[in-house]
Motif scaffolding. Structure first.
Motif, PDB file in Angstrom:
ATOM      1  N   ALA A  28       0.841  -1.197   0.000  1.00 26.80           N
ATOM      2  CA  ALA A  28       0.000   0.000   0.000  1.00 26.80           C
ATOM      3  C   ALA A  28       0.874   1.244   0.000  1.00 26.80           C
ATOM      4  O   ALA A  28       1.868   1.318   0.725  1.00 26.80           O
ATOM      5  CB  ALA A  28      -0.922   0.012   1.222  1.00 26.80           C
ATOM      6  N   ASP A  29       0.511   2.210  -0.817  1.00 23.49           N
ATOM      7  CA  ASP A  29       1.202   3.483  -0.842  1.00 23.49           C
ATOM      8  C   ASP A  29       0.980   4.197   0.488  1.00 23.49           C
ATOM      9  O   ASP A  29      -0.158   4.330   0.944  1.00 23.49           O
ATOM     10  CB  ASP A  29       0.685   4.343  -2.000  1.00 23.49           C
ATOM     11  N   GLU A  30       2.063   4.652   1.119  1.00 19.64           N
ATOM     12  CA  GLU A  30       1.964   5.252   2.460  1.00 19.64           C
ATOM     13  C   GLU A  30       1.087   6.499   2.468  1.00 19.64           C
ATOM     14  O   GLU A  30       0.361   6.758   3.428  1.00 19.64           O
ATOM     15  CB  GLU A  30       3.361   5.597   2.980  1.00 19.64           C
ATOM     16  N   GLU A  31       1.147   7.267   1.391  1.00 20.82           N
ATOM     17  CA  GLU A  31       0.405   8.534   1.364  1.00 20.82           C
ATOM     18  C   GLU A  31      -1.043   8.343   0.928  1.00 20.82           C
ATOM     19  O   GLU A  31      -1.969   8.889   1.528  1.00 20.82           O
ATOM     20  CB  GLU A  31       1.114   9.533   0.448  1.00 20.82           C
ATOM     21  N   THR A  32      -1.249   7.566  -0.140  1.00 17.80           N
ATOM     22  CA  THR A  32      -2.593   7.444  -0.699  1.00 17.80           C
ATOM     23  C   THR A  32      -3.336   6.215  -0.191  1.00 17.80           C
ATOM     24  O   THR A  32      -4.567   6.156  -0.269  1.00 17.80           O
ATOM     25  CB  THR A  32      -2.528   7.376  -2.237  1.00 17.80           C
ATOM     26  N   GLY A  33      -2.588   5.213   0.309  1.00 17.59           N
ATOM     27  CA  GLY A  33      -3.207   3.968   0.728  1.00 17.59           C
ATOM     28  C   GLY A  33      -3.574   3.048  -0.416  1.00 17.59           C
ATOM     29  O   GLY A  33      -4.131   1.964  -0.198  1.00 17.59           O
ATOM     30  N   LYS A  34      -3.264   3.461  -1.646  1.00 18.12           N
ATOM     31  CA  LYS A  34      -3.607   2.647  -2.817  1.00 18.12           C
ATOM     32  C   LYS A  34      -2.823   1.342  -2.810  1.00 18.12           C
ATOM     33  O   LYS A  34      -1.614   1.324  -2.577  1.00 18.12           O
ATOM     34  CB  LYS A  34      -3.311   3.415  -4.111  1.00 18.12           C
ATOM     35  N   VAL A  35      -3.522   0.252  -3.081  1.00 17.77           N
ATOM     36  CA  VAL A  35      -2.909  -1.070  -3.111  1.00 17.77           C
ATOM     37  C   VAL A  35      -2.417  -1.363  -4.518  1.00 17.77           C
ATOM     38  O   VAL A  35      -3.126  -1.125  -5.507  1.00 17.77           O
ATOM     39  CB  VAL A  35      -3.924  -2.147  -2.666  1.00 17.77           C
ATOM     40  N   ASP A  36      -1.194  -1.865  -4.625  1.00 17.56           N
ATOM     41  CA  ASP A  36      -0.641  -2.256  -5.927  1.00 17.56           C
ATOM     42  C   ASP A  36       0.222  -3.484  -5.728  1.00 17.56           C
ATOM     43  O   ASP A  36       0.542  -3.878  -4.599  1.00 17.56           O
ATOM     44  CB  ASP A  36       0.175  -1.125  -6.533  1.00 17.56           C
ATOM     45  N   PHE A  37       0.615  -4.099  -6.835  1.00 17.86           N
ATOM     46  CA  PHE A  37       1.487  -5.269  -6.757  1.00 17.86           C
ATOM     47  C   PHE A  37       2.848  -4.862  -6.204  1.00 17.86           C
ATOM     48  O   PHE A  37       3.395  -3.818  -6.558  1.00 17.86           O
ATOM     49  CB  PHE A  37       1.669  -5.896  -8.140  1.00 17.86           C
ATOM     50  N   SER A  38       3.385  -5.694  -5.337  1.00 24.49           N
ATOM     51  CA  SER A  38       4.709  -5.418  -4.785  1.00 24.49           C
ATOM     52  C   SER A  38       5.793  -6.185  -5.528  1.00 24.49           C
ATOM     53  O   SER A  38       6.977  -5.914  -5.349  1.00 24.49           O
ATOM     54  CB  SER A  38       4.761  -5.800  -3.299  1.00 24.49           C
ATOM     55  N   HIS A  39       5.394  -7.140  -6.347  1.00 26.79           N
ATOM     56  CA  HIS A  39       6.351  -8.019  -7.019  1.00 26.79           C
ATOM     57  C   HIS A  39       5.774  -8.342  -8.388  1.00 26.79           C
ATOM     58  O   HIS A  39       5.032  -7.554  -8.971  1.00 26.79           O
ATOM     59  CB  HIS A  39       6.568  -9.272  -6.155  1.00 26.79           C
ATOM     60  N   ASN A  40       6.044  -9.527  -8.898  1.00 26.58           N
ATOM     61  CA  ASN A  40       5.559  -9.919 -10.216  1.00 26.58           C
ATOM     62  C   ASN A  40       4.035 -10.094 -10.208  1.00 26.58           C
ATOM     63  O   ASN A  40       3.509 -10.894  -9.450  1.00 26.58           O
ATOM     64  CB  ASN A  40       6.239 -11.245 -10.606  1.00 26.58           C
ATOM     65  N   PRO A  41       3.309  -9.372 -11.060  1.00 26.91           N
ATOM     66  CA  PRO A  41       1.841  -9.449 -11.029  1.00 26.91           C
ATOM     67  C   PRO A  41       1.282 -10.766 -11.559  1.00 26.91           C
ATOM     68  O   PRO A  41       0.087 -11.031 -11.397  1.00 26.91           O
ATOM     69  CB  PRO A  41       1.410  -8.282 -11.913  1.00 26.91           C
TER      70      PRO A  41
END
Length: 591
Positions: free
Chosen positions: A442-455
C-alpha cells in the motif's frame, strides 16, 4: 606459413627452440637494454618476449615501434639464459629473435595505457572501451563471462531444457521498471516496447506444450543506474517449466548456479545448503530481502524492553502504531571508540544517531555501559543482553521507528559492523532463497494497493486467499540472494484466468484493462493452460561476483555510463528531421 601467425603468443615453449615462427599481436611494452630492444608482444592468449639488435635486418623499423602498435614478426625461437627465465608466463623459457616485421596497424598517442593496469576515470575508460578491453583484467573478465554463459547453457541442456528465442520488439508489460518505447512507422502514433523480460512469451511457450524452456535473454529497462545494475539492458538466464511446484524450480536452478560458482569461483567456498527464509524474517533479521549470510549477525526485535522504559525517545515512539525497536548485535564490538564510530555512521546516513550498549569487565563482574544502559536500568539491560546472547567485550546498536523508515540503514549498519569486526567470512559464496513475498503493498500517502512483485504470480491459497486483506496475501514468489546481491527472481505463475482477474482487480485493474494489456496471455489461458513456474538469473551480476568486483560495468563488454550514455558511440543522439517526419513524431524542447 600463415599470413599472420604460426603460433599464438602463449604457445611457444622450450621444445620450439630453433624453430622459425611467425607471431602477431600488440606491442605491450618496449625495453632498451644497451641497444638491444626487448618487446613484450601480446595477443588474446598471452605474451611472448621478442628481441631485436642491430644485426637484425629490420632493426631500424623496430626502433620506430610504440606501445599498442599491431605487428607481425618472423623470427627464430631461442632459449633464455637460465637467470632470465620468467616462470610467471607459459612462454617464460624462450624468446624470439626478430628477422622480419610488418606493421599491421600503427597506434597514435594513447588516451590510456594498456600496460600496467593503471586507474583511469570511468568516462575515459568507456569512451575508449576498445583500448580498456585490451587490459589483462578486462580480457579475463570478458573471457570469464563467455565461459560462464557457455557453462549455463551446457547445464541447462543436460537437464533436458531446450533454448528458444522470444521477440525483442513487443508490447509493453509491467515488470517493475520503465519501458523503452519504439515508435511504429507503419502504425503512426503507436509504439512497441523493448521487453523488460520475456515474461509473457515464456509463459505462452508453456501453454504451447514445450514443457521446459530456457534462453540467454536480453532485457531492457529504463532504470536509474547503480553500481550493480545497468541503466539500459542486461542479460539473464531465463527459464520456465510446466507441471512444477516451487521446490521443483529450486531443485532445477540450484545445480546450475552452484555448479557455475564451483567451476569459476577460484577456490572460494560455495555453500551447498541454501536455506529458505521468509521475506518477513529476512526483513527482521537482516533489514533486506538480499542478505549477505557470510555475516552471522541477526537483528532482533527488542521493543518490549523499551516499552515504558526510562529512555523517553524509544518509549514514546512505541506508543505509535507500527513502530518497533530493533537491535543489531555486535560481538567483539564492545568499545566506546567503535560505538562512537557507528553512531557517526548513522548520522552520515541521515539519522540523528544510533543508540548503543556495550558490556565490559569491571573486575568483580560485568558492567553495561553507554547512555541507553543508564536510562533503562540494569534489569532491562540484562534482559537485552540475554536475548541477544552477548557478553563481555560485545555491544548492541539500536534503531527505532517504523521498520520501512530505518531498515535500509539497519541493513547497511549490519554490513559495516560485520566487515569492521572481521565477522563477515571472506572467500565464500553464501546463498539463500527468500520466499513468501507479499503480493501487494500500500502506498503510504494514498493507501492505494498495488502489486509489490511480479503481477503474474500465483497467490498462496489460490482464489480464496484474495477474499481477505490484500496486504496479508503471500505469493509463490522467490528470490535467490548471494553475498548481499539478488541473483535470481521467479515465481509459480497464475495460470487461472478467474484468479488473475481477481488479483488485478485488487490492484485497481479492471477485467477490460487486463484483457487489453495482456490479451494474448489471458486468451491463451482459456485453452488448457498447465500449471507452470520459473525464474531468471542475472548473468551480469553473477559474473560480477565471480570476477570479484562490485561494479557491473567491469563485466559488460560495452556498458553505458552512470547517465545511460554510450560515450564511444555517441548514444543517445538527436534524430534527423527526416526520421522524425517518417515516424510522425515531434520533439518538444525541454526548458
Amino acid at each position: 606459413m600463415h599470413s599472420y601467425r604460426s603460433h599464438s603468443c602463449a604457445d611457444l615453449t622450450k621444445t620450439d627452440v630453433g624453430e622459425t615462427v611467425r607471431l602477431a599481436g600488440w606491442v605491450h611494452r618496449i625495453r632498451d637494454h644497451g641497444g638491444v630492444l626487448f618487446i613484450d608482444l601480446r595477443d588474446h592468449y598471452g605474451v611472448t618476449q621478442v628481441l631485436c639488435d642491430p644485426d637484425s635486418p629490420v632493426f631500424a623499423e623496430v626502433e620506430k615501434l610504440r606501445s599498442e602498435f599491431c605487428i607481425r614478426i618472423d623470427g627464430a625461437v631461442k632459449a633464455r639464459d637460465e637467470g632470465l627465465v620468467n616462470p610467471k608466463i607459459p612462454t617464460g623459457e624462450i624468446e624470439v629473435f626478430i628477422r622480419d616485421m610488418e606493421i599491421l596497424g600503427a597506434a597514435g598517442e594513447l588516451p590510456l595505457q594498456v600496460f600496467g593496469e593503471q586507474d583511469y576515470p570511468e568516462e575515459t575508460r568507456l569512451r575508449y572501451r576498445y583500448l580498456d578491453l585490451r587490459r589483462e583484467a578486462m580480457q579475463h573478465n570478458m573471457t570469464l563471462r563467455s565461459d560462464v554463459v557457455a557453462a549455463m547453457r551446457r547445464r541447462m541442456w543436460d537437464q533436458g531444457f531446450r533454448e528458444f528465442q522470444t521477440p525483442i520488439i513487443t508490447a509493453s508489460s509491467p515488470e517493475g521498471a520503465r519501458d523503452f518505447l519504439v515508435p511504429s512507422r507503419q502504425h503512426p502514433g503507436k509504439f512497441y516496447a523493448l521487453p523488460q523480460a520475456p515474461q509473457q512469451f515464456k509463459q505462452l511457450i508453456m501453454v504451447s506444450g514445450f514443457d521446459k524452456y530456457f534462453q540467454i535473454a536480453p532485457c531492457f529497462r529504463d532504470e536509474d543506474p547503480r553500481a550493480d545494475r545497468s541503466p539500459t539492458d542486461f542479460y539473464q538466464l531465463d527459464l520456465e517449466m510446466s507441471f512444477v511446484e516451487q521446490q521443483d524450480v529450486f531443485d532445477t536452478i540450484q545445480p546450475v548456479i552452484q555448479g557455475v560458482f564451483e567451476e569459476f569461483g577460484e577456490g572460494a567456498t560455495v555453500d551447498k545448503v541454501w536455506p529458505q527464509i521468509s521475506y518477513r524474517d529476512a526483513a527482521l533479521w537482516y533489514g533486506t530481502d538480499k542478505p549477505d549470510l557470510r555475516n552471522p549477525i541477526k537483528m532482533q526485535d527488542v521493543s518490549e524492553h523499551f516499552r515504558g522504559s526510562g529512555f523517553a525517545i524509544f518509549a514514546k515512539l512505541l506508543e505509535q502504531d507500527g513502530t518497533e525497536i530493533r537491535a543489531i548485535p555486535a560481538p567483539t564490538g564492545g568499545s566506546r571508540k567503535f560505538c562512537d564510530r557507528m553512531n557517526a555512521f548513522a548520522q552520515k546516513e541521515g539519522l540523528p544517531g544510533m543508540g548503543y550498549i556495550f558490556w565490559r569487565d569491571q573486575g568483580d563482574g560485568m558492567e553495561a555501559a553507554g547512555p541507553l544502559a543508564k536510562n533503562i536500568g540494569p534489569e532491562r539491560t540484562e534482559a537485552i543482553r540475554q536475548q541477544l546472547g552477548l557478553g563481555v567485550g560485545d555491544a548492541a546498536f539500536f534503531l527505532g521507528g517504523k521498520p520501512q523508515a530505518f531498515e535500509r540503514v539497519a541493513a547497511k549498519a549490519r554490513d559495516v559492523i560485520g566487515e569492521e569486526l572481521g565477522l563477515t567470512e571472506q572467500n565464500r559464496f553464501a546463498f539463500a532463497w527468500i520466499v513468501d513475498f507479499p503480493m501487494y503493498e500500500a502506498d503510504e500517502e494514498t493507501g492505494k494497493v498495488d502489486f509489490s512483485h511480479n503481477p503474474f504470480s500465483m497467490p498462496q491459497g489460490g482464489r480464496a486467499a484474495l477474499d481477505g486483506d490484500p496486504l496479508e496475501v503471500l505469493g509463490y514468489q522467490y528470490d535467490l540472494a548471494c553475498n548481499g546481491y539478488e541473483l535470481v527472481s521467479g515465481a509459480i505463475r497464475n495460470h487461472r484466468p478467474e484468479i488473475m482477474f481477481k488479483a488485478f482487480e485488487l490492484a485497481g485493474y479492471g477485467e477490460d484493462e487486463v484483457r487489453k494489456r495482456f490479451g494474448g496471455m489471458v486468451n491463451a489461458f482459456q485453452f488448457g493452460a498447465p500449471p507452470h513456474g520459473g525464474c531468471a538469473a542475472g548473468i551480469d551480476r553473477i559474473v560480477m561476483l565471480l570476477a570479484g568486483t562490485s561494479n557491473i560495468r567491469e563485466v559488460i563488454m560495452f556498458p553505458m555510463n552512470q547517465r545511460a550514455e554510450d560515450l564511444m558511440m555517441n548514444a543517445p543522439s538527436d534524430p534527423t528531421s527526416d526520421q522524425l517526419m517518417e515516424l510522425g513524431l515531434r520533439v518538444i524542447p525541454q526548458d
